[in-house]
Design an enzyme around this catalytic site. Structure first.
Site, short mmCIF file in Angstrom:
data_model
loop_
_atom_site.label_atom_id
_atom_site.label_comp_id
_atom_site.label_asym_id
_atom_site.label_seq_id
_atom_site.Cartn_x
_atom_site.Cartn_y
_atom_site.Cartn_z
N ASP A 1 -40.21 75.67 54.49
CA ASP A 1 -39.39 75.97 55.67
C ASP A 1 -40.30 76.33 56.84
O ASP A 1 -41.52 76.35 56.73
CB ASP A 1 -38.38 77.07 55.34
CG ASP A 1 -39.05 78.38 55.01
OD1 ASP A 1 -40.30 78.47 55.09
OD2 ASP A 1 -38.35 79.34 54.68
N ASP B 1 -30.47 73.91 50.38
CA ASP B 1 -31.12 74.93 49.57
C ASP B 1 -30.25 76.16 49.54
O ASP B 1 -29.49 76.42 50.48
CB ASP B 1 -32.52 75.27 50.11
CG ASP B 1 -32.49 75.93 51.48
OD1 ASP B 1 -32.44 77.16 51.54
OD2 ASP B 1 -32.51 75.20 52.50
N CYS C 1 -21.43 73.35 29.31
CA CYS C 1 -22.65 73.30 30.12
C CYS C 1 -23.69 72.32 29.59
O CYS C 1 -24.21 71.51 30.34
CB CYS C 1 -23.24 74.69 30.25
SG CYS C 1 -24.86 74.73 31.03
N CYS D 1 -26.69 73.14 28.42
CA CYS D 1 -28.07 73.64 28.49
C CYS D 1 -28.40 74.37 27.19
O CYS D 1 -27.52 74.73 26.42
CB CYS D 1 -28.28 74.53 29.72
SG CYS D 1 -27.95 76.29 29.51
N CYS E 1 -26.77 77.81 26.59
CA CYS E 1 -25.38 77.76 26.13
C CYS E 1 -25.30 77.25 24.68
O CYS E 1 -24.38 77.62 23.95
CB CYS E 1 -24.55 76.89 27.07
SG CYS E 1 -24.34 77.69 28.67
N HIS F 1 -29.87 78.74 33.01
CA HIS F 1 -28.49 78.27 32.88
C HIS F 1 -27.86 77.98 34.24
O HIS F 1 -27.25 76.93 34.44
CB HIS F 1 -27.64 79.28 32.11
CG HIS F 1 -26.18 79.11 32.36
ND1 HIS F 1 -25.42 78.15 31.73
CD2 HIS F 1 -25.34 79.72 33.24
CE1 HIS F 1 -24.17 78.19 32.18
NE2 HIS F 1 -24.10 79.13 33.11
ZN ZN Z 1 -25.73 76.69 30.21
#
Ligand code: ZN
Length: 367
Positions: free
Chosen positions: A76, A273, A315, A317, A320, A346
């Protein structure tokens, strides 16, 4: 949908750009960040200038090599920190206006207490060691060139949400002169994005978009504050994006709650962002798309200690797949630092997967 080509690979858009302030996504390192489907990160010019200093980063081979992130990086402009050290600190403000009554607190020619804003740039004291420092368009470009990100931003002033129209107009004209100066001092190896400001004033936003759109920038950032609520943000965004060429990437600086994402993407934002997924993770907030209560699970709450479910059963991931809400809540409440990594992972995975699904919807003509 788009593809952003950089010398560190392609980025498919629209996409979230996680925030790597000091050259890292807090609590994670390169491999797990890659596994969250993150394509592009944004590092903070101001913070890296203070610590360790751009010369050290340059001597270590540049930011990609230093943080061992072989994928695209943005830095930035440092303009936002000018605001937060100056009026932001004086008035105890965030970027988003909360109280209508505080309108017009910053008047024409007013200066913040700890920062001096001049035509050439901004004088301030280092929050690290009290050194007197100066950053203007030339310094911002030189620092960003040494950091060596793929995409740099023109130096700007992010005006406070309570600034009067006269102040915002004066600041905007200065930001426009700085945009021209930034182009003159740019490193041709980097893409340079111009920044649209103009606060909550529609005519100033339009003027700023038209001015910046005409300059030979590679892309555009939309900065600052848009008004009192989300609808005014979306309306303002539509107005700004109409003026910016659709053939160049458009980046929305610093906004992206889960429910904002489809709305800003629909308006034509390519990248954005946001600290929400990572910042809130470190405060024990996990995001979910299956829970009714605005998608947030506050793991500080005792009720989760008896909850055998994963954070989000859809999810996908590893957090999870492996861990219960109970265990993650226990780790967080016990101040185990592992909790911060797991929740951050996560949250980023969930946000990135959500945006991936939105890209698929766009491809099928459904968004
Ligand atoms: Zn997750």
């Amino acid at each position: 949908l788009g593809i952003l080509h950089t010398s560190h690979g392609d980025v498919v858009t629209p996409t979230l750009v996680p925030v790597a302030t000091q050259g890292t996504i807090k609590t994670l390192w390169t491999r797990p960040v890659e596994l969250t489907k993150t394509q592009l990160v944004i590092a903070n010019t101001f913070h890296l200038h203070l610590k360790p200093g751009e010369k050290i980063v340059q001597n270590m081979g540049g930011l990609h090599e230093y943080m061992r992130w072989p994928h695209p990086i943005m830095t930035d402009s440092a303009g936002y920190q000018v605001f937060s050290l100056g009026f932001g600190s004086d008035l105890q403000l965030g970027k988003i206006m909360r109280k209508k009554s505080s309108k017009g607190l910053v008047q024409l020619h007013q200066q913040p207490q700890r920062v001096k804003i001049t035509e050439r740039g901004v004088f301030f004291r280092s929050p690290v060691d009290g050194r007197r420092l100066f950053i203007g368009p030339r310094e911002s470009m030189q620092i960003q060139a040494k950091l060596g990100a793929d995409i740099a931003f023109a130096f700007d002033e992010c005006t406070p949400p309570v600034a009067s129209k006269a102040y915002t107009r004066q600041s905007l004209e200065r930001t426009h002169r700085w945009a021209v100066d930034s182009l003159a001092y740019r490193d041709p190896k980097q893409a340079l994005y111009g920044i649209v400001q103009g606060g909550r004033f529609k005519d100033l936003r339009k003027k700023s978009s038209q001015f910046v759109a005409k300059l030979p920038f590679d892309g555009f950032g939309i900065g600052g504050e848009f008004g009192a609520n989300k609808q005014s943000m979306i309306d303002m965004l539509a107005l700004v994006l109409k003026e910016l060429p659709a053939t160049k990437p458009r980046h929305l600086l610093g906004i992206g709650h889960l429910d904002d994402i489809p709305r800003i993407i629909k308006r034509g934002v390519d990248t954005f962002d946001c600290i929400v997924p990572t910042h809130l993770a470190r405060r024990g907030i996990a995001f979910t798309r299956t829970n009714a209560s605005d998608g947030r699970l506050d793991l500080n709450r005792a009720v989760f200690l008896r909850d055998k479910r994963p954070l989000d059963r859809h999810c996908g991931c590893f957090v999870c797949a492996d861990y219960t809400r109970s265990y993650l809540s226990h780790l967080y409440k016990s101040r185990e630092i592992t909790a911060l990594s797991l929740i951050t992972f996560h949250n980023l995975f969930l946000f990135n997967t959500y945006v991936e699904q939105l890209r698929e919807q766009i491809a099928r003509g459904k968004l």
